[in-house]
Design a protein around this motif. Structure first.
Motif, PDB file in Angstrom:
ATOM      1  N   GLY A  13       0.846  -1.190   0.000  1.00 17.91           N
ATOM      2  CA  GLY A  13       0.000   0.000   0.000  1.00 17.91           C
ATOM      3  C   GLY A  13       0.876   1.233   0.000  1.00 17.91           C
ATOM      4  N   PRO A  14       0.262   2.392   0.155  1.00 17.34           N
ATOM      5  CA  PRO A  14       1.054   3.627   0.125  1.00 17.34           C
ATOM      6  C   PRO A  14       1.950   3.764   1.350  1.00 17.34           C
ATOM      7  CG  PRO A  14      -1.220   4.125   0.644  1.00 17.34           C
ATOM      8  CD  PRO A  14      -1.157   2.659   0.334  1.00 17.34           C
ATOM      9  N   GLU A  17       4.686   8.054   4.755  1.00 16.95           N
ATOM     10  CA  GLU A  17       5.280   9.371   4.491  1.00 16.95           C
ATOM     11  C   GLU A  17       4.842   9.899   3.134  1.00 16.95           C
ATOM     12  OE1 GLU A  17       7.189   6.646   5.311  1.00 16.95           O
ATOM     13  OE2 GLU A  17       7.525   7.129   7.425  1.00 16.95           O
ATOM     14  N   SER A  18       4.810   9.014   2.138  1.00 13.98           N
ATOM     15  CA  SER A  18       4.383   9.403   0.798  1.00 13.98           C
ATOM     16  C   SER A  18       2.917   9.814   0.801  1.00 13.98           C
ATOM     17  CB  SER A  18       4.613   8.233  -0.169  1.00 13.98           C
ATOM     18  OG  SER A  18       4.134   8.528  -1.448  1.00 13.98           O
ATOM     19  N   LEU A  19       2.105   9.105   1.576  1.00 14.04           N
ATOM     20  CA  LEU A  19       0.683   9.433   1.679  1.00 14.04           C
ATOM     21  C   LEU A  19       0.501  10.828   2.258  1.00 14.04           C
ATOM     22  CD1 LEU A  19      -2.216   8.435   1.300  1.00 14.04           C
ATOM     23  CD2 LEU A  19      -2.082   7.442   3.592  1.00 14.04           C
ATOM     24  N   GLN A  20       1.225  11.140   3.324  1.00 17.47           N
ATOM     25  CA  GLN A  20       1.123  12.461   3.943  1.00 17.47           C
ATOM     26  C   GLN A  20       1.576  13.566   2.983  1.00 17.47           C
ATOM     27  OE1 GLN A  20      -0.462  13.205   6.718  1.00 17.47           O
ATOM     28  NE2 GLN A  20      -0.918  11.029   6.880  1.00 17.47           N
ATOM     29  N   VAL A  35      -0.768  13.361  -8.559  1.00 21.71           N
ATOM     30  CA  VAL A  35      -0.205  12.908  -7.288  1.00 21.71           C
ATOM     31  C   VAL A  35       0.086  11.412  -7.379  1.00 21.71           C
ATOM     32  CG1 VAL A  35      -0.620  12.632  -4.817  1.00 21.71           C
ATOM     33  CG2 VAL A  35      -1.425  14.682  -5.998  1.00 21.71           C
ATOM     34  N   THR A  36       1.306  11.027  -7.045  1.00 17.81           N
ATOM     35  CA  THR A  36       1.711   9.627  -7.036  1.00 17.81           C
ATOM     36  C   THR A  36       2.252   9.283  -5.657  1.00 17.81           C
ATOM     37  OG1 THR A  36       2.280   9.737  -9.380  1.00 17.81           O
ATOM     38  CG2 THR A  36       3.187   7.915  -8.143  1.00 17.81           C
ATOM     39  N   PHE A  37       1.852   8.132  -5.152  1.00 19.36           N
ATOM     40  CA  PHE A  37       2.304   7.668  -3.847  1.00 19.36           C
ATOM     41  C   PHE A  37       3.288   6.521  -4.033  1.00 19.36           C
ATOM     42  CE2 PHE A  37      -2.052   9.171  -3.454  1.00 19.36           C
ATOM     43  CZ  PHE A  37      -1.925  10.133  -2.467  1.00 19.36           C
ATOM     44  N   LYS A  38       4.327   6.490  -3.229  1.00 18.51           N
ATOM     45  CA  LYS A  38       5.281   5.392  -3.252  1.00 18.51           C
ATOM     46  C   LYS A  38       4.653   4.187  -2.554  1.00 18.51           C
ATOM     47  CE  LYS A  38       9.829   3.985  -1.770  1.00 18.51           C
ATOM     48  NZ  LYS A  38      11.018   4.281  -1.004  1.00 18.51           N
ATOM     49  N   ALA A  39       4.764   3.011  -3.171  1.00 21.40           N
ATOM     50  CA  ALA A  39       4.236   1.787  -2.577  1.00 21.40           C
ATOM     51  C   ALA A  39       5.274   1.162  -1.645  1.00 21.40           C
ATOM     52  CB  ALA A  39       3.850   0.799  -3.673  1.00 21.40           C
ATOM     53  N   ASP A  68       4.820   2.462 -11.589  1.00 23.32           N
ATOM     54  CA  ASP A  68       4.538   3.897 -11.708  1.00 23.32           C
ATOM     55  C   ASP A  68       4.038   4.493 -10.399  1.00 23.32           C
ATOM     56  OD1 ASP A  68       5.245   3.908 -14.426  1.00 23.32           O
ATOM     57  OD2 ASP A  68       3.232   3.266 -15.013  1.00 23.32           O
ATOM     58  N   GLY A  69       4.130   3.735  -9.311  1.00 25.95           N
ATOM     59  CA  GLY A  69       3.621   4.198  -8.030  1.00 25.95           C
ATOM     60  C   GLY A  69       2.118   4.018  -7.948  1.00 25.95           C
ATOM     61  N   LEU A  70       1.559   4.389  -6.835  1.00 27.58           N
ATOM     62  CA  LEU A  70       0.109   4.335  -6.629  1.00 27.58           C
ATOM     63  C   LEU A  70      -0.466   5.684  -7.020  1.00 27.58           C
ATOM     64  CD1 LEU A  70       0.199   2.609  -3.151  1.00 27.58           C
ATOM     65  CD2 LEU A  70      -0.428   1.549  -5.312  1.00 27.58           C
ATOM     66  N   GLN A  71      -1.547   5.640  -7.763  1.00 26.27           N
ATOM     67  CA  GLN A  71      -2.122   6.880  -8.270  1.00 26.27           C
ATOM     68  C   GLN A  71      -3.587   6.990  -7.907  1.00 26.27           C
ATOM     69  OE1 GLN A  71      -1.036   6.105 -12.341  1.00 26.27           O
ATOM     70  NE2 GLN A  71       0.765   7.417 -12.173  1.00 26.27           N
TER      71      GLN A  71
END
Length: 114
Positions: A13-14, A17-20, A35-39, A68-71
């Motif tokens: 999941g995200p 830190e990336s989510l914040q 916006v892209t979140f690191k998994a 491509d990360g979480l989008q």
């Protein structure tokens, strides 16, 4: 080692830190599609590796599954959930058969803890 149907179970999941950072970016006016979140691996079972070590592969699994990360999406993709399978090979020639179930959830549901 005891036989079991599933050797490892991992939830990706995200990264918190990336989510914040992503949420802050949204608050500052960035478009959701930008916006892209690191998994990252959020959970795993068992916590310790058995005879086929997962730890080296676990570090690469989020990037492999979400290159491509979480989008954020404005509509739920079809099909959802989505299933895929693949095989990882270890450096000693062992194989890990992976089944991947991708589930989409609403961001506000995730932030509310539901």
């Amino acid at each position: 080692m005891a036989q079991r149907l599933i050797r490892y179970f991992t939830i990706l999941g995200p990264c918190p830190e990336s989510l914040q950072e992503g949420l802050k970016s949204l608050e500052q006016g960035t478009k959701a599609q930008d916006v892209t979140f690191k998994a990252t691996a959020l959970e795993r079972f068992p916590l310790e590796d058995d005879d086929v070590p997962l730890s080296p592969l676990l570090q690469t699994l989020p990037e492999f599954c979400f290159k491509d990360g979480l989008q954020l999406l404005s509509v739920k993709p079809s099909p959802s959930p989505f299933f895929a399978s693949f095989v990882f090979s270890t450096e000693k020639g062992g194989r890990l058969h992976v089944a991947c179930l991708t589930v989409h959830e609403r961001l506000h549901d995730r932030m509310a803890g539901g």
